[in-house]
Design an enzyme around this catalytic site. Structure first.
Site, short mmCIF file in Angstrom:
data_model
loop_
_atom_site.label_atom_id
_atom_site.label_comp_id
_atom_site.label_asym_id
_atom_site.label_seq_id
_atom_site.Cartn_x
_atom_site.Cartn_y
_atom_site.Cartn_z
N ARG A 173 0.69 -1.16 -0.01
CA ARG A 173 0.14 -0.04 0.20
C ARG A 173 0.89 1.58 -0.16
O ARG A 173 0.44 2.31 0.56
CB ARG A 173 -0.97 0.08 1.26
CG ARG A 173 -2.11 -0.94 1.23
CD ARG A 173 -2.80 -0.82 -0.03
NE ARG A 173 -4.32 -1.61 -0.11
CZ ARG A 173 -4.44 -2.72 -0.24
NH1 ARG A 173 -3.53 -3.51 -0.91
NH2 ARG A 173 -5.43 -3.63 0.01
N SER A 246 -10.97 -0.48 2.35
CA SER A 246 -10.36 -0.42 3.53
C SER A 246 -9.85 1.07 4.02
O SER A 246 -9.22 1.58 3.28
CB SER A 246 -8.89 -1.09 3.58
OG SER A 246 -9.34 -2.46 3.22
N GLU A 350 -5.70 4.70 5.30
CA GLU A 350 -5.34 4.33 3.99
C GLU A 350 -5.47 5.32 2.98
O GLU A 350 -4.74 5.75 2.19
CB GLU A 350 -5.81 2.73 3.48
CG GLU A 350 -5.07 2.36 2.34
CD GLU A 350 -6.13 1.49 1.54
OE1 GLU A 350 -7.07 1.99 0.87
OE2 GLU A 350 -5.96 0.14 1.37
P1 FAD Z 1 -8.61 8.56 -6.62
O1 FAD Z 1 -9.36 8.07 -5.18
O2 FAD Z 1 -9.41 9.17 -7.68
O3 FAD Z 1 -7.32 9.13 -6.25
C1 FAD Z 1 -6.64 8.45 -5.29
C2 FAD Z 1 -5.00 9.03 -4.98
O4 FAD Z 1 -4.37 9.13 -6.20
C3 FAD Z 1 -5.43 10.66 -4.91
O5 FAD Z 1 -4.32 11.37 -3.99
C4 FAD Z 1 -5.09 11.07 -6.22
O6 FAD Z 1 -4.51 12.58 -6.31
C5 FAD Z 1 -4.28 10.40 -6.87
N1 FAD Z 1 -4.35 10.12 -8.25
C6 FAD Z 1 -5.32 9.71 -8.80
N2 FAD Z 1 -5.07 9.53 -10.31
C7 FAD Z 1 -3.81 9.95 -10.49
C8 FAD Z 1 -3.02 10.19 -11.54
N3 FAD Z 1 -3.43 9.80 -12.94
N4 FAD Z 1 -1.67 10.70 -11.17
C9 FAD Z 1 -1.58 11.07 -9.86
N5 FAD Z 1 -2.09 11.00 -8.90
C10 FAD Z 1 -3.36 10.52 -9.44
N6 FAD Z 1 -7.52 -0.95 -2.76
C11 FAD Z 1 -6.69 -2.10 -3.09
O7 FAD Z 1 -5.50 -1.89 -3.14
N7 FAD Z 1 -7.04 -3.23 -2.77
C12 FAD Z 1 -8.49 -3.47 -2.72
O8 FAD Z 1 -8.82 -4.77 -2.81
C13 FAD Z 1 -9.49 -2.34 -2.88
N8 FAD Z 1 -10.70 -2.58 -2.66
C14 FAD Z 1 -11.50 -1.54 -2.68
C15 FAD Z 1 -12.90 -1.84 -2.57
C16 FAD Z 1 -13.71 -0.75 -2.51
C17 FAD Z 1 -15.22 -1.19 -2.51
C18 FAD Z 1 -13.15 0.52 -2.82
C19 FAD Z 1 -14.44 1.77 -2.65
C20 FAD Z 1 -12.15 0.71 -2.86
C21 FAD Z 1 -11.07 -0.17 -2.85
N9 FAD Z 1 -9.75 0.01 -2.62
C22 FAD Z 1 -8.91 -1.11 -2.89
C23 FAD Z 1 -9.16 1.44 -2.88
C24 FAD Z 1 -9.08 2.12 -4.27
O9 FAD Z 1 -9.89 1.52 -5.08
C25 FAD Z 1 -7.74 2.02 -4.78
O10 FAD Z 1 -6.72 2.72 -4.02
C26 FAD Z 1 -7.92 2.74 -6.29
O11 FAD Z 1 -6.56 2.59 -7.16
C27 FAD Z 1 -8.35 4.16 -6.36
O12 FAD Z 1 -8.42 4.47 -7.70
P2 FAD Z 1 -9.27 6.12 -8.09
O13 FAD Z 1 -8.92 6.03 -9.42
O14 FAD Z 1 -10.47 5.83 -7.62
O15 FAD Z 1 -8.39 7.13 -7.29
N1 EPU Z 2 -11.09 -10.19 9.39
C1 EPU Z 2 -11.74 -10.10 10.58
N2 EPU Z 2 -12.79 -9.44 10.76
C2 EPU Z 2 -12.96 -8.52 9.54
C3 EPU Z 2 -12.16 -8.34 8.58
C4 EPU Z 2 -11.35 -9.43 8.35
O1 EPU Z 2 -11.49 -11.11 11.43
O2 EPU Z 2 -14.10 -7.75 10.05
C5 EPU Z 2 -9.81 -11.31 9.26
C6 EPU Z 2 -10.31 -12.23 8.23
O3 EPU Z 2 -11.07 -13.23 8.90
C7 EPU Z 2 -8.73 -12.76 7.71
C8 EPU Z 2 -8.18 -11.65 7.87
O4 EPU Z 2 -8.78 -10.49 8.76
O5 EPU Z 2 -8.29 -13.70 8.41
C9 EPU Z 2 -7.88 -11.01 6.47
O6 EPU Z 2 -9.39 -10.41 5.85
P1 EPU Z 2 -9.46 -10.32 4.46
O7 EPU Z 2 -9.09 -11.36 3.54
O8 EPU Z 2 -10.90 -9.94 4.30
O9 EPU Z 2 -8.59 -9.02 4.00
P2 EPU Z 2 -8.41 -7.59 4.76
O10 EPU Z 2 -7.14 -7.89 5.28
O11 EPU Z 2 -9.54 -7.42 5.61
C10 EPU Z 2 -7.05 -6.82 2.66
C11 EPU Z 2 -6.95 -5.42 1.91
C12 EPU Z 2 -8.39 -5.61 0.86
C13 EPU Z 2 -8.01 -6.58 0.13
C14 EPU Z 2 -8.12 -7.70 0.78
C15 EPU Z 2 -7.97 -8.93 -0.02
C16 EPU Z 2 -5.83 -3.86 3.08
C17 EPU Z 2 -5.85 -2.66 3.89
N3 EPU Z 2 -7.11 -4.34 2.88
O12 EPU Z 2 -8.32 -6.68 3.61
O13 EPU Z 2 -7.92 -4.11 0.13
O14 EPU Z 2 -9.20 -6.58 -0.83
O15 EPU Z 2 -6.96 -7.92 1.80
O16 EPU Z 2 -6.80 -9.27 -0.66
O17 EPU Z 2 -4.90 -4.37 2.99
C18 EPU Z 2 -8.73 -1.91 -0.09
O18 EPU Z 2 -7.26 -1.61 0.19
O19 EPU Z 2 -9.54 -0.92 0.10
C19 EPU Z 2 -9.24 -3.21 0.16
C20 EPU Z 2 -10.37 -3.64 0.17
#
Ligand code: FAD
Ligand code: EPU
Length: 357
Positions: A173, A246, A350
């Protein structure tokens, strides 16, 4: 609204439709940039008006805490193309993605072309440009695993540069764009090295469990579907319940720090789950810590902790101009204080917070 050359700049633009938390902050200036030339025009405009630049993708990882005096530049350059395999193998393919491409659409496009390696990153909201900012990761893969280089425009000079993987300094991250290079570049294109042969990675516990009873071969398409299904079972859809995924990073701790925490932690008595990382470190699931405190499902004003995933904070008052951001950030602080007091672990937020409450 004003025009500077071909660039359309709107003033006092409500950003509610431009962030997945549905916060209704107002940007003093706003434009959409669909080419490198438009980005450069936006930089010139901002310089003349002494405005900070705020690049925006899909707004799925930002918290707008107040109205903002800035030029919000929505990056919407499109295009995905094979860019030749310089330094790859006959089975690899380098693909160049424009920053404005929707991430999941790009993943599906690659699958349809037989370019494999992004399936575990299925359904992550947002656009390609931001994917490198926080080195998106899910289900055992990070974008840095596939990353070759990116093109970007320097915010202070408008110059176009190329950065390689070392220069981006990726880790969990994290990237240089959140540290040394913060607010210095607008990313326009990202090149990833994918494989013409399926790369099946189901080592992440939830994926291993999903396929536990499966007989026969597992395809990349099946991995994409599995990740989609798992994600849908725990993550709220921002269109229904606004959120930024997250809200906290999972803390990565050294073995000695974790041992000290175990010895002090009378509550779980050394039972905190941990996943081994490189260099003798351990990742602790922050969602587990929050759940242990009984906070899952807690509501505070407009904000709440999601009932299926304790790491996700949600906004229950999408559509109303009120103090949602204040409630979200107060709830985040409360969680941080509780986790620190009980487990001696400082949780790090985050998403990027702009403005202040
Ligand atoms: P934005 O929110 O628009 O921007 C994020 C940052 O990047 C801001 O500081 C912005 O200024 C900068 N930025 C954006 N575009 C550019 C550019 N072209 N050049 C320079 N800077 C830029 N993240 C994970 O890593 N793993 C996950 O599993 C995950 N699951 C998610 C689930 C949900 C439901 C949601 C809502 C979010 C999740 N995220 C996850 C977080 C998010 O999806 C990522 O961080 C994604 O890459 C953000 O993209 P965005 O285009 O929306 O960025
Ligand atoms: N867990 C709990 N309770 C909860 C959530 C998680 O006990 O409410 C435990 C689960 O049981 C598991 C462990 O935590 O043992 C990990 O959970 P999970 O696999 O759901 O992943 P996470 O650590 O909660 C991270 C990322 C997610 C990504 C998933 C899958 C971060 C901060 N978040 O979540 O990314 O999708 O792993 O790889 O690293 C995001 O960044 O926005 C995001 C959704």
């Amino acid at each position: 609204m004003s025009r500077s050359f071909g660039l359309v700049v709107e003033t006092d633009k409500c950003l509610q439709l431009y962030n997945s938390l549905g916060l209704s902050s107002v940007a003093s200036h706003f434009c959409v940039a669909s080419s490198i030339a438009k980005i450069q025009e936006a930089l010139t405009y901002a310089k003349a008006k002494q405005l900070d630049i705020m690049p925006l993708g899909a707004g799925s990882n930002v918290v707008f805490a107040s109205d903002l005096r800035c030029l919000a530049v929505c990056i919407s350059i499109l295009g995905i193309k094979e860019s030749g395999s310089n330094g790859g193998t006959p089975n690899s393919v380098d693909v160049r993605f424009a920053a404005g491409e929707n991430w999941d659409r790009a993943v599906r496009h690659c699958l349809s072309q037989g370019w494999y390696g992004l399936e575990n990153l299925a359904r992550i909201p947002g656009n390609v440009g931001a994917s490198v900012i926080q080195n998106i990761g899910a289900y055992g893969v990070e974008i840095s695993d596939r990353f070759i280089s990116l093109s970007a425009v320097k915010i202070d000079t408008g110059e176009i540069i190329i950065l390689n993987k070392d220069q981006c300094r990726f880790s969990y991250r994290e990237s240089a764009f959140k540290q040394l290079l913060k607010d210095k570049f607008i990313i326009t294109h990202v090149t990833l090295r994918l494989s013409r042969i399926p790369i099946i990675n189901i080592d992440y516990p939830a994926l291993t469990h999903y396929f536990a009873d499966h007989q026969g071969e597992i395809s990349s398409e099946m991995v994409y579907e599995a990740v989609s299904t798992i994600r849908q079972s725990k993550l709220p859809d921002p269109d229904v319940l606004p959120n930024v995924g997250s809200f906290f990073k999972n803390p990565v701790l050294s073995a000695s720090t974790l041992a000290k925490i175990d010895s002090k932690d009378g509550r779980t008595k050394g039972q905190i789950p941990r996943f081994e990382q490189p260099q003798g470190c351990f990742k602790v699931p922050a969602g587990w810590l929050i759940e242990q405190l009984g906070l899952k499902g807690l509501r505070y004003g407009a904000a709440g902790i999601h009932a299926q995933q304790a790491l996700v904070l949600v906004n229950y008052q999408n559509g109303k101009k009120d103090d949602c951001a204040r409630d979200i950030l107060a709830l985040a602080r409360y969680i941080q204080e509780k986790v620190l007091a009980t487990f001696f672990i400082q949780l790090e937020i985050e998403p990027r917070i702009y403005g202040s409450v």
